[in-house]
Design an enzyme around this catalytic site. Sequence first.
Site, PDB file in Angstrom:
ATOM      1  N   HIS A 352       0.857  -1.183   0.000  1.00  0.00           N
ATOM      2  CA  HIS A 352       0.000   0.000   0.000  1.00  0.00           C
ATOM      3  C   HIS A 352       0.888   1.226   0.000  1.00  0.00           C
ATOM      4  CE1 HIS A 352      -2.944   3.001   1.395  1.00  0.00           C
ATOM      5  NE2 HIS A 352      -3.850   2.202   0.874  1.00  0.00           N
ATOM      6  N   ARG A 361      -8.883  -3.197   7.123  1.00  0.00           N
ATOM      7  CA  ARG A 361     -10.026  -3.549   6.292  1.00  0.00           C
ATOM      8  C   ARG A 361      -9.911  -4.981   5.803  1.00  0.00           C
ATOM      9  NH1 ARG A 361      -9.602   1.060   1.892  1.00  0.00           N
ATOM     10  NH2 ARG A 361      -7.481   0.207   1.965  1.00  0.00           N
ATOM     11  N   ASP A 407      -8.013  -5.090  -0.861  1.00  0.00           N
ATOM     12  CA  ASP A 407      -8.387  -5.772  -2.098  1.00  0.00           C
ATOM     13  C   ASP A 407      -8.026  -7.252  -2.093  1.00  0.00           C
ATOM     14  OD1 ASP A 407      -9.339  -3.380  -3.427  1.00  0.00           O
ATOM     15  OD2 ASP A 407      -7.245  -2.773  -3.513  1.00  0.00           O
TER      16      ASP A 407
END
Length: 469
Positions: A352, A361, A407
């Site tokens: 990231h 998340r 993701d």
Amino acid sequence: MSHSTMLRSLSQQLLRNNKNLLSAAGVRQASAVSGTNLKDVLEKLIPEKQKEVVEFRKRKGSAKAGEVTVDMMYGGMRGIKALVTETSVLDPDEGIRFRGYTIPDCQKLLPKGAKGEEPLPEGLFWLLVTGSIPTQEQVKAISKEWIERAALPNHVITMLNNFPSNLHPMSQFSAAITALNSESKFAKAYAEGVHKSKYWELVYEDSMDLIAKLPTVAAIIYRNLYRDGSTPCAIDNNKDWSWNFTSMLGYEEPSFTELMRLYLTIHSDHEGGNVSAHTCHLVGSALSDPYLSFAAGMNGLAGPLHGLANQEVLVWVTKLRESLGGEVSDEQLRDFIWNTLKSGQVVPGYGHAVLRKTDPRYTCQREFALKHLPNDPLFKLVSQVYKVTPDILIEQGKAKNPWPNVDAHSGVLLQYYKMTEMNYYTVLFGVSRALGCLASLIWDRAFGLPIERPKSYDTPHLRKLVGDS
């Protein structure tokens, strides 16, 4: 230190942090403004915050907040401190905080749906806009208001129904949002010469209307493309925003609605520098109305390096499964990952631009999977990738962050519930991201932020600027 030991240490630290924060969170919750009408709450809150910012700028307006290097300018502006976004801050080590609250905080404190355990996105929107944890009554009021504002104009429905089937779902989504600009209260009032002190109220009205309409837009796109053009069911006054959305999509499994409540909450905001949030803010700074501003943000979200990333993960995992078959040993998986890296590719879903730990998340989606689908083969494979990949990336030495991001997991959950249409996943992301982008846009206009116009240089001038003649 082994990967598993590091995970245990991180988990223990998170628990300690959350216990301390929940105590502080309780104080903030007690100080929340009363009333169930969000606009009335804002009318009381905005003058206080405007005064706070004016006084802060008087005291510290000339203070330096950082420095810019040549590498930052060529490297995608990473790390440049240049934006103000009130709704959330992304800490490299702790992850996202929505108005100071972590994702576990939000899961614990935000109101839940009927017989549900996951937070309602309506509550998260209230938190993003006001900075306070809402009551159950305040959240019910938001649900009711969004139902009342949800109707689409006929010209948008006609446009959606006439799109060709080969037009990408995100292109349809963005186009429909742009066309909804016909309903903009901000654009109409601006054309009539409204005073700038009223801008935030009109942006608020447009934002509430747009958020209310997005599930219907998204559901029509889904049914046109993947359900033979069948009409979404009518909105139910007794259901919350996420529940009506899943019903319109055609999914009635209660745990899928729970997943969507979680999904729409955690994908809502990720501070202001990501492509979709920054684009919405930038276009909004030109006083484009919320429909045009958010549509611009969605065109950014549609990029493979942003919102399409979860699709990239699923494609890679599918290739992995096809190459190695059913049961995969850790050694086989290591070889596959090393071959991926040696071919010049990355492991999608890992790393990231800001985070330097496992994305919270990702973690909350993993916890959802452990509860609802612990034996799903694809979930088991993703878990195995999580077990093996960080150590390989650390050994390779190129990745600044060897940990998974959001993701790496979301697509697996959607696949389990038979939503297999990967091209559509970014539309779900877009429905969620409206909460953060539009909450920020309300405050942009409340603070009277000017049009955004940073200075740029060509390479010869930049060389001269830094003494490299």
